[in-house]
Design an enzyme around this catalytic site. Structure first.
Site, PDB file in Angstrom:
ATOM      1  N   ARG A   1      -1.412  -0.620  -6.445  1.00  0.00           N
ATOM      2  CA  ARG A   1      -0.710  -1.093  -5.432  1.00  0.00           C
ATOM      3  C   ARG A   1      -1.440  -2.408  -4.475  1.00  0.00           C
ATOM      4  O   ARG A   1      -0.808  -3.336  -4.110  1.00  0.00           O
ATOM      5  CB  ARG A   1       0.056  -0.240  -4.654  1.00  0.00           C
ATOM      6  CG  ARG A   1       0.761   0.877  -5.383  1.00  0.00           C
ATOM      7  CD  ARG A   1       2.192   0.015  -5.883  1.00  0.00           C
ATOM      8  NE  ARG A   1       2.948  -0.032  -4.778  1.00  0.00           N
ATOM      9  CZ  ARG A   1       4.286  -0.514  -4.956  1.00  0.00           C
ATOM     10  NH1 ARG A   1       4.791  -0.573  -5.980  1.00  0.00           N
ATOM     11  NH2 ARG A   1       4.938  -0.588  -3.764  1.00  0.00           N
TER      12      ARG A   1
ATOM     13  N   HIS B   1       5.297  -5.481 -11.564  1.00  0.00           N
ATOM     14  CA  HIS B   1       5.691  -4.128 -11.042  1.00  0.00           C
ATOM     15  C   HIS B   1       4.461  -3.170 -11.118  1.00  0.00           C
ATOM     16  O   HIS B   1       3.887  -3.281 -12.010  1.00  0.00           O
ATOM     17  CB  HIS B   1       6.811  -3.726 -11.592  1.00  0.00           C
ATOM     18  CG  HIS B   1       7.240  -2.095 -11.708  1.00  0.00           C
ATOM     19  ND1 HIS B   1       7.875  -1.676 -10.389  1.00  0.00           N
ATOM     20  CD2 HIS B   1       6.703  -1.088 -12.119  1.00  0.00           C
ATOM     21  CE1 HIS B   1       8.101  -0.398 -10.457  1.00  0.00           C
ATOM     22  NE2 HIS B   1       7.129   0.010 -11.538  1.00  0.00           N
TER      23      HIS B   1
END
Length: 152
Positions: free
Chosen positions: A88, A118
């Site tokens: 992330r 994503h």
């Protein structure tokens, strides 16, 4: 590897169309993560609706499904120590304007609606997403030769 976890990463249609697949894979490999599975596919609306089910009541949901269905995606599973959290960080913020240079979105994106990638936001969501996109036999076990040079 002790405490290894897996994450789901998908390069969205804009990332594929812009030729960023190799660059994104390179960043995860250079970090020291292990690619466990990968497929290049045109995701069905049904798959995308399941993937984004938590967002189904949001006003942008139909547009998100349409965008993700507009071209091919590269779905991947990566494994490593803290791969969900670190992945992330590598992606950058959902809104590219808030992403730092050096992150994937900070380097390659301008708008939130075209943020090219994503990544799972938790170990629990990673497990759900991996099971949605991949069959167990598609997850490949192997030990990279550099493994002992990356992990203590």
């Amino acid at each position: 590897m002790a405490h290894a976890e897996r994450t789901f990463i998908a390069i969205k249609p804009d990332g594929v169309q812009r030729g960023l697949v190799g660059e994104i894979i390179k960043r995860f490999e250079q970090k020291g993560f292990r690619l466990v599975a990968m497929k290049f596919l045109q995701a069905s609306e049904e798959l995308l609706k399941q993937h984004y089910i938590d967002l189904k009541d949001r006003p942008f949901f139909p547009g998100l499904v349409k965008y993700m269905n507009s071209g091919p995606v590269v779905a991947m599973v990566w494994e490593g120590l803290n791969v969900v959290k670190t992945g992330r960080v590598m992606l950058g913020e959902t809104n590219p304007a808030d992403s730092k240079p050096g992150t994937i979105r900070g380097d390659f994106c301008i708008q939130v609606g075209r943020n090219i990638i994503h990544g799972s936001d938790s170990v629990k969501s990673a497990e759900k997403e991996i099971n949605l996109w991949f069959k167990p036999e598609e997850l490949i076990e192997y030990k990279p030769c550099a493994f002992d040079w990356i992990y203590e």
